[in-house]
Design a protein around this motif. Structure first.
Motif: not given
Length: 175
Positions: A34-39, A69-78, A166-168, A170-175
């Motif tokens: 959810p930090n990357f905008g996913w539900q 967000l997509t870049r951070l998500q890829r980093k998170f997954e790696a 990384t999640c933090e 991404a969360h800052k980008l969403l808010t």
């Protein structure tokens, strides 16, 4: 012809994603995606025998800062894949060593059984290391796994810290 508005302010176009992950990492994915905008739509077992889970997700196609967000998500997954690799590495060497000892024990026992009718003394001599080779793997496995866990624990903890940073971000980008 009906009157159709060209722009509907309530309309949201979604992109969908389905990921197949290890059961041990399900909570991390569910807590952090959810930090990357996913539900999260659903999370279900892939197969009854399999230790994998399928998580279905959706996200607004026009979300702000989507590229970052997509870049951070890829980093998170790696980072998560590195954590998974290190977690598996804890048991790989222990399993290989224990299986090797067990196999050698089986070889000694097989030789002992084959020699039983020809030379009873040699049969007993070969049977002792065979039985030890069947009993010893449990303790070898737990000893190696414990030592390897202690060696890899600082690396895994460092990766978890990077993951949460990384999640933090991404969360800052969403808010």
């Amino acid at each position: 012809m009906p009157n159709i508005k060209k722009e509907n302010p309530d309309f949201i176009g979604y992109e969908y994603r389905e990921i197949n992950i290890n059961n041990k990492l399900v909570d991390l994915y569910l807590d952090n995606y959810p930090n990357f905008g996913w539900q999260i739509i659903s999370a279900e077992k892939a197969q009854p025998v399999n230790s994998k889970m399928i998580i279905k997700l959706k996200r607004n196609r026009h979300i702000a800062n989507k590229q970052e967000l997509t870049r951070l998500q890829r980093k998170f997954e790696a980072q998560l894949s590195q954590v998974d690799k290190l977690e598996r590495e804890k048991t790989v060497r222990a399993s290989a060593t224990a299986l090797t000892i067990g196999f050698l024990g089986s070889v000694f026992l097989a030789a002992s059984v084959m020699l039983f009718h020809y030379n009873i003394f040699l049969s007993f001599v070969l049977g002792i290391p065979g039985l030890i080779g069947w009993i010893l793997p449990y303790w070898v496995y737990t000893n190696i796994k414990t030592r390897r866990s202690q060696e890899l624990s600082p690396q895994i903890n460092k990766l978890y810290d990077l993951l949460y940073d990384t999640c933090e971000q991404a969360h800052k980008l969403l808010t």
